[in-house]
Motif scaffolding. Sequence first.
Motif, PDB file in Angstrom:
ATOM      1  N   LYS C 428     -24.393  23.613  45.753  1.00 58.19           N
ATOM      2  CA  LYS C 428     -24.833  23.383  44.374  1.00 58.19           C
ATOM      3  C   LYS C 428     -25.410  21.979  44.281  1.00 58.19           C
ATOM      4  O   LYS C 428     -24.857  21.028  44.854  1.00 58.19           O
ATOM      5  N   ILE C 429     -26.512  21.866  43.570  1.00 61.15           N
ATOM      6  CA  ILE C 429     -27.128  20.547  43.397  1.00 61.15           C
ATOM      7  C   ILE C 429     -26.420  19.824  42.259  1.00 61.15           C
ATOM      8  O   ILE C 429     -26.137  20.399  41.211  1.00 61.15           O
ATOM      9  N   ASP C 430     -26.121  18.598  42.509  1.00 56.60           N
ATOM     10  CA  ASP C 430     -25.485  17.770  41.487  1.00 56.60           C
ATOM     11  C   ASP C 430     -26.224  16.427  41.445  1.00 56.60           C
ATOM     12  O   ASP C 430     -26.956  16.068  42.381  1.00 56.60           O
ATOM     13  N   VAL C 431     -26.020  15.734  40.356  1.00 61.54           N
ATOM     14  CA  VAL C 431     -26.620  14.404  40.258  1.00 61.54           C
ATOM     15  C   VAL C 431     -25.485  13.412  40.073  1.00 61.54           C
ATOM     16  O   VAL C 431     -24.660  13.572  39.172  1.00 61.54           O
ATOM     17  N   PHE C 432     -25.437  12.438  40.932  1.00 59.48           N
ATOM     18  CA  PHE C 432     -24.378  11.454  40.863  1.00 59.48           C
ATOM     19  C   PHE C 432     -25.023  10.070  41.005  1.00 59.48           C
ATOM     20  O   PHE C 432     -25.741   9.817  41.973  1.00 59.48           O
ATOM     21  N   ASN C 433     -24.791   9.245  40.008  1.00 58.89           N
ATOM     22  CA  ASN C 433     -25.424   7.914  40.009  1.00 58.89           C
ATOM     23  C   ASN C 433     -26.941   8.021  40.205  1.00 58.89           C
ATOM     24  O   ASN C 433     -27.534   7.300  41.019  1.00 58.89           O
ATOM     25  N   ASP C 434     -27.540   8.935  39.501  1.00 65.09           N
ATOM     26  CA  ASP C 434     -28.990   9.150  39.542  1.00 65.09           C
ATOM     27  C   ASP C 434     -29.500   9.642  40.896  1.00 65.09           C
ATOM     28  O   ASP C 434     -30.709   9.646  41.133  1.00 65.09           O
ATOM     29  N   ALA C 435     -28.602   9.988  41.793  1.00 67.74           N
ATOM     30  CA  ALA C 435     -29.056  10.492  43.091  1.00 67.74           C
ATOM     31  C   ALA C 435     -28.642  11.958  43.212  1.00 67.74           C
ATOM     32  O   ALA C 435     -27.578  12.370  42.719  1.00 67.74           O
ATOM     33  N   LEU C 436     -29.491  12.712  43.907  1.00 68.02           N
ATOM     34  CA  LEU C 436     -29.197  14.143  44.062  1.00 68.02           C
ATOM     35  C   LEU C 436     -28.194  14.342  45.178  1.00 68.02           C
ATOM     36  O   LEU C 436     -28.214  13.647  46.195  1.00 68.02           O
ATOM     37  N   GLU C 437     -27.309  15.315  44.958  1.00 63.84           N
ATOM     38  CA  GLU C 437     -26.348  15.678  45.995  1.00 63.84           C
ATOM     39  C   GLU C 437     -26.351  17.187  46.130  1.00 63.84           C
ATOM     40  O   GLU C 437     -26.587  17.899  45.153  1.00 63.84           O
ATOM     41  N   ILE C 438     -26.061  17.642  47.321  1.00 60.22           N
ATOM     42  CA  ILE C 438     -25.797  19.077  47.477  1.00 60.22           C
ATOM     43  C   ILE C 438     -24.348  19.199  47.911  1.00 60.22           C
ATOM     44  O   ILE C 438     -23.893  18.480  48.800  1.00 60.22           O
ATOM     45  N   ILE C 439     -23.621  20.108  47.234  1.00 63.99           N
ATOM     46  CA  ILE C 439     -22.190  20.204  47.502  1.00 63.99           C
ATOM     47  C   ILE C 439     -21.866  21.640  47.906  1.00 63.99           C
ATOM     48  O   ILE C 439     -21.931  22.563  47.083  1.00 63.99           O
ATOM     49  N   PRO C 440     -21.588  21.852  49.171  1.00 58.41           N
ATOM     50  CA  PRO C 440     -21.203  23.205  49.595  1.00 58.41           C
ATOM     51  C   PRO C 440     -19.811  23.541  49.069  1.00 58.41           C
ATOM     52  O   PRO C 440     -18.946  22.675  48.994  1.00 58.41           O
ATOM     53  N   ALA C 441     -19.655  24.800  48.705  1.00 59.28           N
ATOM     54  CA  ALA C 441     -18.392  25.197  48.085  1.00 59.28           C
ATOM     55  C   ALA C 441     -17.324  25.514  49.115  1.00 59.28           C
ATOM     56  O   ALA C 441     -16.139  25.391  48.854  1.00 59.28           O
ATOM     57  N   ASN C 442     -17.719  25.935  50.275  1.00 54.82           N
ATOM     58  CA  ASN C 442     -16.721  26.250  51.294  1.00 54.82           C
ATOM     59  C   ASN C 442     -17.298  26.043  52.683  1.00 54.82           C
ATOM     60  O   ASN C 442     -18.491  25.742  52.845  1.00 54.82           O
ATOM     61  N   GLY C 443     -16.410  26.179  53.657  1.00 52.55           N
ATOM     62  CA  GLY C 443     -16.803  25.851  55.018  1.00 52.55           C
ATOM     63  C   GLY C 443     -17.944  26.688  55.538  1.00 52.55           C
ATOM     64  O   GLY C 443     -18.807  26.193  56.274  1.00 52.55           O
TER      65      GLY C 443
END
Lengths: 341, 441, 546
Positions: C428-443
Amino acid sequence: MKGISHFITGVAVGTFFPDAVRAAADGSFILALGGIGGLLPDTIDFKFARFLEEPDILIDPHPEQFEAQKIADEIAAGIDRVGATRKKQILKCNTMRLGPDWWQQYSLKFDTKQNAVVVKLGPIVNTSQLPLPESERVWPEGRAPIHTPLLPTYGEFVTVDIFSGPSFALEWRNDRVEIDFIPWHRQYSHSIFMALLFGLICGALFFLLGSSLYVTAGLIGAFAVLAHVLEDQLGYLGSNLLWPLTKVRSTGMKLIHAGDAIPNFFTVGTCCMLIIYNLDRFSPQPLIDPLVYWGVLWLPFPLALLYFLLRKFRADALQRVPLLAQQEGDLVAETQEVVDA
Amino acid sequence: MNTEILTLALYALAGTLLASLLALIPALHVYNIAGIFILLAVSAQQFIGGNELAMLLLGMIVGYAMLNTVSAIFLGAPDDSTIFIVLPGQKYLLMSRGYEAAVLTGIGGLGGIAILIVLSPIAATIFGALRAIVLPHLHWILAVIITYMLMAEWPKGGDRGATGLARLWDAWKGLGAGILTFVLSGLLGIVLMYASPVPTDRAFQNLLPAFVGLFAVPWVMDNVLSGAQIPTQHIAKTFDAPPSMIARGVFSGALGGLFAAFFPVVTGGVGGYLAGHATAQRDDRVFIISQGTSKFLYYVGAFWLFFLPTARIVKGGMSGMLATIYTPTGPDLYYVSVGLIAVCGVLSFLLLLAYSRAAVWLVQKVNYRYISLATLFLLVGLVYFFTGLGGLAVMLVAIPIGWLPVLWGSRRMNCLGVLLVPITLNLAGLGPTVAQWLGLI
Amino acid sequence: MILAVAGVLILVWVAGGTATPLAKIGDIGATMNYAYVRLNGTVTRGPIYDPDAQSIRFYVADDTGEIQAGAFRDVTQELLAAGKIPTVGDKITMEGTLRVRDDFTSFNLASADKAQIIPPAATEIEIAAIGYDDEYHSVIVRGDVRDVRQPYQGLSLITLGDASGEVDVAISGDMEKLYGAAPSFVLGDGVQVQGVVTYFRDTPQIVLRRPGDFQKLDVANSAATIIPIGSIDAARVNQRVQIQGYVTRVTKFSQGVRVTVADDSGALTLVLWQDLLDQIPNARELQDGAQLQALGQVAQYRGELELVPQRASDVKISAAVAQQNATALPNPAASDATAAPTVTPRPTREPTPAPAQRAIGALTAADQDAWVVLNGVITRANTFSQGMRYTLDDTTGKITLLIWADVLEKIAFRDQLKPGAQVRVTGKIDVFNDALEIIPANGSAVELVAAAQTSPSATRAIGSIAASDVDQLVAVKGTITDLADFSKGKYVTLQDDSGKIQITAFSSVLETVKDQLALGATLTARGKVNLFRGKLEIVADELAVE
């Protein structure tokens, strides 16, 4: 060898003991023992022994009333006295100081061909033994015949100029008078006995101070003195190695003179490199690559020494100087080196 | 970049010219003037950039290292690095050859520049590695140098005396005076390190009054009291030193100078002295040349090490002071500094020739006693200006110690105990203990 | 001669009778280099103890500034022998020598005798009452251990809570090197801590000065064991308890979610505030039937009992699908998830659309919460307290790949997730401190496409690095034993069992780890070997703190 060569050799000897190097890195002064041991034999001779020697014939001339003939007569009479009484006599020639840096030079020669003692006045010299231009005075030479057989010895004039003058032991041996130049030098102080004694003193001192390194301290002290003695053996006049078992100074290996620049430079340079190498070798994280260090950086030193030895052997082959003359020349060089240090 | 280099060069040349003026003032050490610059720079850092200040000081130290010979030889006011030059220098002066002696030191200095240029590409590797190896061992290495200095002072008397003990006493009077000089100057050094009467905001000039008292004042006072007459000086067209002699002098001086530049506390004079022994030099001319090289490398080399790109070494008063407000960066600046050392060095040598002639004129025209008296007043004024009354008190204590070698004929080098003793003790971690024994802290 | 001897004796006598001048730290300038002075102040940091170098360093501040002070070799031994170790909070008067440098000013303590130390007197205080006025004052707090973590080797942070609030207690490795380890404890233990209040980024913490200042109290540890939900009654209000059960209901409200958790003995409402919920890595698995374990404080709200966890790590969620074989789940609707994947137990949520492969460069903030597939190469890897952050590069752009610790644990090839490795990530794409992150939900959302090529900078023992390695790329891992600033970065001294080496880290490299660099932290450094001032060093290209 010059004082600094002996000294630095002693320090280098100490760095071969890993526990000493590690203790030194932690604040100990143990390695200074090596330096002290390295210079100890000459210290004993030049700071103590020479002054305790009692002269039988004292030459103490005055610069304004220099009596060359009288001096020559006194020396010749002394030699004849040894011949007559078979008793050893010590001849001491004092210097003539003119000012803080100026000295009146004179010289004497034991002329074995003519069986005479020759004394003559020289120029005024400074403490570096450089003559003051036009300072040489025209002065009558003193010449006195000797009536006793004399061992052919140093054929050249011995100059008496700066600081403290030389002394000579006149001794009856093998049916003739033999002259020992600076007899107080390189005797007991330059012996294995002294090495052992100093080692014991160092060990005992460290033991009393509560150091666990007392054995190492003893070994450093002993080996440093021994290194001095062995280095002196490289010259023409050796040392009285086995004192008190022997009474006379032995013959050296005749490789170098004490004042030769290149061998001294080689010794100092090599010892400095050895010290650095050992400090690095016994450190937790050595940096030195031995191949580059000894194979490249050290190379100029042995090359210079090789050049010196080749030149020396060639010169020796062309000009044969009697061994006794070489030995006495060695002593002259060492005395000069020591006094103007 | 070229404009920047040009600017830096102008600062360096300005420094050399400034030092050349100051070098004429006897015993005014370049570090005192640099100290003023540092003081000014601290409060006016917006007016002069760090690199510009560094190059100004570089020019000054090059000029001073070359030209301080003039006051040492002609005015007899040495500092810790020129004490070894004064004796042969004044000897030459009394032989009408003062100019020649000054030029010989200058030739030594030029040799020093050549050595620095040759070493510059490899210095970082060599000195960096050497520093890492010897750093934990500095205390005992200094102790070894002290031991050699004391052990290798040989008796100058002892010929005359009715008994062996009388002769021994005669011989040991001078040696004892030497040891006493060393001990007293060492004690003085410990006092200065832990309870200096010099105000703490002038702590970086702590040693100035001691140096002036130990080295400069006794010599100048000796000149005043003895009323030495300077013979007519001869300006030689050539100098009496063949190339092989110059090479020997420069080689020996380079060993000593680099040793002094690298090792803490060891001054150019001591370095030159040790190297002179190591290379078995005995000729006065070789000695003077070697002292010229050694002194140059001691001052300039130590400052040059400060610019080493990967192995910055803070050694010597100048870099010590500069390091408090400035950090050099990058190899470009290092090579610029090497180039400017060469340019300023050549300029200084030319100035040396001119100044030596001027000094010859001065000592012939003005009574030497008056020159010495003026020098003496200047010295006292300087000490007061930089260190106040506390500094004057230190100088007054130092003067009799500095007189001991003059009176007893022992080595003046023993006065360096003022530096060697406290630093060696400190490096071994014993300094505070000894200071406590003395009740100083 | 008499003058010389007398002069020195008088000088020694006079100097000995003169008091050492007192200096203000803020007044220390270039002209005071090597001055021997006296300083008065409060120890603000330290001791930092290096047994190898036999040094103790600490920081002292007065009302004008702060300075680093140090004792070396003999002085260190004297301090240790005399038990006079300057510690944070101590009032200290000391004498020594100043060293002034352009970039650093320090003070060398002359001897142990020259340090007079007055330890701070402690006052008992409630945690919530700790404020700026208490900075560098000693306080005594009582509470229970609520969390323990080790941001890096050499620092343990124990979160202590009482009824009024929570505070971190910092236990440094240096203290343990000097005095031994602090007493052992487990979560929930009641303890009394005496320590000095310091501030870390505006948050107070208590620094433990001695192990003995941390005492276990003889009270029941209600939080250490899981208790039946049915046993929780009004008497437990304000107590911290731990429960375990399954989720029967999840209700959103404006500031978070309410979760009903049940076990065989009863049910209880769990309140998860949104900020805490955001920190739970697998919060999306919080759904009916999920297994849940939670530690929190019992509260009463409108007559109902609630359990309120205070940190994300207090809540452990196991996905509902994992519970299919669990015993006696009262909600059989969730039990067939595997057998019939279309019957997902998420009646209230929209089905997740199939994630699409995207180019990193094409992603914008507008893609927040979108599920995407990215394919790229890892160019940087950094740890943080709850997982790993990687930089993923697909040549069109870069994005942070954030993998929470619990997800990372499930990735078998996690050791191969290092610079150079090519991965395919669904997340899932998230924005943290104005920077984009991708966060996988599981292994399983992270696939290794290609492992990183074996680089010449494989981790090596520090002691094995020699002069012959100069200019070679290497990687080393060790504990930070020293940190020093220089104008363009930091010198970090790294030590492992085999030796020590200096890491030169320029600001650009430090950027990602600068907050984590601290003495005692475990650091992996990759870079080129260099010879600097005769010592080997590594000029870091990449740093990672564990």
